[in-house]
Enzyme design. Structure first.
Site, PDB file in Angstrom:
ATOM      1  CG  ASP A   1      23.374  18.946 -47.989  1.00  0.00           C
ATOM      2  OD1 ASP A   1      23.697  19.524 -46.348  1.00  0.00           O
ATOM      3  OD2 ASP A   1      21.653  19.460 -47.525  1.00  0.00           O
TER       4      ASP A   1
ATOM      5  CG  MET B   1      28.790  25.611 -48.086  1.00  0.00           C
ATOM      6  SD  MET B   1      30.885  24.805 -47.318  1.00  0.00           S
ATOM      7  CE  MET B   1      30.985  22.654 -46.821  1.00  0.00           C
ATOM      8  CB  CYS B   2      27.125  22.047 -53.398  1.00  0.00           C
ATOM      9  SG  CYS B   2      29.226  21.526 -52.732  1.00  0.00           S
ATOM     10  CB  THR B   3      24.160  25.037 -56.926  1.00  0.00           C
ATOM     11  OG1 THR B   3      24.234  26.042 -56.285  1.00  0.00           O
ATOM     12  CG2 THR B   3      22.838  25.568 -56.990  1.00  0.00           C
ATOM     13  CB  VAL B   4      21.970  19.665 -53.708  1.00  0.00           C
ATOM     14  CG1 VAL B   4      21.361  18.754 -54.531  1.00  0.00           C
ATOM     15  CG2 VAL B   4      23.136  20.021 -53.368  1.00  0.00           C
TER      16      VAL B   4
END
Length: 693
Positions: free
Chosen positions: A551, A553-556
């Site tokens: 969560d 590493m990804c643009t949440v």
């Protein structure tokens, strides 16, 4: 005797006229339906020979109008005469249909009549009228020409011999002499006088010289000539009608019978075996008691509306859409929607300044895709993407420039794929993509020659791209990836805009430009030194990518955050470009409640409104806060000490910043600031209070 029949004029409209009218309507007329001057031209009548029958077929008497017809210094083509006219464009098709065409026509005819009585200028005898409605969304142009000509009562009659060869009566030498005298003039004469001299030669003069030129000339030696656009052997061209009215109105005692030369030899016959084409005829009108005509005399009735292809009095339609290049159609449609803003809302909006801005988008992800679409909406023509990634299966639903097929076979390179998508949307865009990894502080370059060489090449490529563009958008995922373009953009004086996302919040800001102590803005005040993305931090950018969970590493983010932030960044650029100080535009105070007029006086706004420094949005509260951040003299991104070190040492300085996590802190003095802070904390004498219980 037979009544003279006249060959009517017809319009020949070059398609370029409609393109010029489009520009005139959008950029000049806007909502005005005021009449504007227009010019046209006609030449001597021509005919073609039918291959089967061998008969000569007369071509129409055309008045030609084109894109140059709106030029104030319009000049007719060689051998043609210019014609002045009036164009009146209506705002709606309903206005076009309901217009009082009789009143408009009579107004134009009155101009011709007043010219006859007041100035006697024959160049105004062939005026024309053009009424139009331009449907700019469908590229249809409704138009109707009129060529006002006065009705003679009683009608003119032609003598029994009719129209006959001028060569038979005047001779080749006389016609040659007329041709030589006419071609020696800088412009063609629509009308002229011919006088047979006692010596056997001929002389010519403008019709305006009628009284003096024919003062002692017998009527049989007087010839009234006009450049005839008609090649019909029986019917002279329309321009003769107003010439006859002109002569009868001004010289009624001597013009009831006239010898008329239909001049059609703008080029002499190439050989003696080819006859001259000009014709002679004797016209007369029933002689009545000469009437003195003055400024109070009523205007004769006039006719002259052009018939449509069905032979009826009515407008014509030019539909350019089928014959236009679809790419050009798209470009004009993009510009049309923008230029309509200037009609009622923002007359001072400088669209060219926006469309000519070359934009570099560092990051072709969610933010990059939405920023690109918004830039296209503003008419920006040059958009360049930089990204190191490939399209993955999670991208298309959030990133509107990608589709499922782009994810297959390992995914297409994001930057190149995004550029190709823009060209599919609008072929007129200059979009390119570059797959490039941006070196970052906290991410050391391996100490081998190939890695260092690759890093240097990447830096040089990024420097070149930033140099070639006017505005740089920082749209990457990590904090440290924004450092290098921040330094390069500040050193090169580029507009740098930053957009960063949280789960339900976002930051959009413009980096402050370098200023000198002596520079002032349009308001006369010293330039304001605004901060960059790093000015609010007291730590150097470091590795924020290693050891992160999925969560992290990804643009949440909430799905609506990215388009809101991207649109805000583009609108901030548009406002900045409209400000007279552009990149040096001052930032309004965070809580300014001043009026629009007051903000303009203080130089805080452009025609699009305020030009804030930072905007922080909170979707949880549906709230946006404008903020101002001052430049920090120890900033690791834009401080003078960093910029000067970069400008002096170049890549070696950057390489040290990439490899040594403490370098930027030491360079800017942040390390001493930390030490001073720690020392201050240690000097505090902490006392613990005893518990009463």
């Amino acid at each position: 005797m037979p009544i003279v029949q006249f060959a009517p004029l017809s319009s020949l409209v070059q398609p370029a006229l409609w393109h010029k009218l489009t520009d005139l309507k959008i950029d000049v007329l806007k909502l005005s339906d005021a009449s504007v001057p227009i010019s046209g031209s006609y030449a001597a009548g021509r005919s073609v020979k039918d291959r089967e029958s061998g008969q000569e077929i007369s071509l129409p008497c055309n008045i030609t109008v084109g894109s140059e017809s709106f030029d104030s210094d319009y000049s007719a083509p060689h051998g043609s005469v210019s014609v002045a006219g009036t164009l009146k464009n209506f705002n709606t098709i309903e206005e076009f249909k309901a217009a009082d065409k009789t009143a408009i026509f009579n107004s134009e005819a009155q101009i011709v009549w007043d010219t006859i009585l007041k100035t006697r200028d024959t160049t105004q005898l062939n005026r024309f009228l053009l009424i139009t409605f331009a449907d700019l969304k469908k590229y249809k142009y409704y138009y109707w020409f009129a060529f006002p000509a006065f009705v003679s009562k009683p009608a003119w009659e032609i003598h029994d011999r009719g129209w006959h060869s001028a060569e038979e009566e005047l001779g080749v030498d006389a016609l040659s002499a007329i041709h030589v005298q006419l071609t020696s003039q800088s412009t063609a004469f629509p009308y002229f006088l011919v006088r047979k001299e006692p010596s056997g030669g001929v002389s010519i003069a403008p019709v305006e010289s009628y009284e003096t030129f024919y003062a002692s000339t017998a009527s049989e030696n007087q010839i009234i000539a006009f450049l005839d656009p008609s090649s019909d052997p029986s019917n002279p061209g329309w321009p003769l009608r107003n010439l006859l009215t002109y002569l009868r109105a001004l010289y009624p005692e001597s013009t009831s019978k006239l010898r008329i030369l239909r001049w059609r030899d703008t080029e002499a016959p190439p050989s003696p075996n080819i006859p001259w084409k000009s014709q002679l005829g004797t016209l007369s009108v029933a002689s009545t008691e000469p009437t003195i005509v003055d400024s109070s005399s009523p205007r004769p009735s006039a006719v002259g509306w052009e018939k449509n292809p069905q032979g009826k009095l009515g407008p014509r339609v030019a539909d350019l859409a089928p014959m236009m290049d679809p790419t050009r159609l798209a470009a004009q449609a993009v510009d049309l929607n923008l230029k309509l803003m200037r009609w009622r809302i923002l007359p001072a909006l400088d669209l060219d300044r926006i469309s000519s801005t070359r934009c570099l988008l560092l990051g072709a992800g969610t933010l990059g895709c939405y920023v690109a679409r918004a830039l296209m909406g503003w008419g920006v023509r040059t958009i360049t993407f930089v990204d190191s990634g490939k399209v993955s299966f999670s991208n298309p639903v959030r990133q509107p420039l990608f589709e499922f097929a782009d994810c297959l076979d390992g995914g297409k390179p994001k930057a190149e794929c995004a550029a190709a998508s823009l060209k599919k949307i609008f072929p007129g865009i200059n979009a390119t993509g570059h797959t490039l990894s941006i070196p970052m502080p906290g991410h050391p370059i391996p100490p081998n020659a190939s890695s260092i060489s690759q890093a240097k090449a990447d830096v040089e490529k990024l420097e070149s791209l930033i140099e070639e563009h006017d505005a740089v958008f920082l749209l990457m995922d990590s904090r440290e990836s924004r450092w290098l373009p921040t330094v390069i953009g500040a050193a090169k004086g580029k507009i740098v805009l930053n957009a960063a996302l949280g789960f339900d919040s976002y930051l959009v800001m413009r980096h402050g430009a370098r200023v000198s102590s002596l520079s002032t803005g349009a308001n006369g005040k010293p330039h304001q030194k605004l901060g960059c993305y790093y000015c609010n931090d007291i730590v150097a950018p470091a590795d924020s990518l290693t050891d992160r969970t999925l969560d992290q590493m990804c643009t949440v983010t909430r799905p609506g955050i990215a388009p809101i932030a991207a649109a805000t960044a583009v609108e901030l650029l548009a406002s900045l470009l409209q400000h007279p100080d552009r990149n040096h535009a001052p930032a309004p105070p965070p809580n300014t409640n001043a009026s629009v007029e007051a903000n303009e006086e203080e130089g805080l706004s452009s025609v699009l409104g305020l030009v804030p420094h930072q905007l922080r949005g909170f979707l949880g509260q549906f709230k946006t806060m404008p903020l101002v951040g001052a430049a920090y003299d120890r900033c690791t991104g834009c401080s003078e000490i960093v910029l000067q070190a970069y400008e002096k040492d170049g890549f070696p300085m950057l390489l040290q910043a990439f490899n040594d996590i403490k370098y930027l802190e030491t360079l800017t003095g942040l390390d001493k600031l930390f030490e001073e802070g720690e020392s201050a904390i240690n000097d505090i004498d902490w006392h613990e209070e005893e518990d009463d219980f």
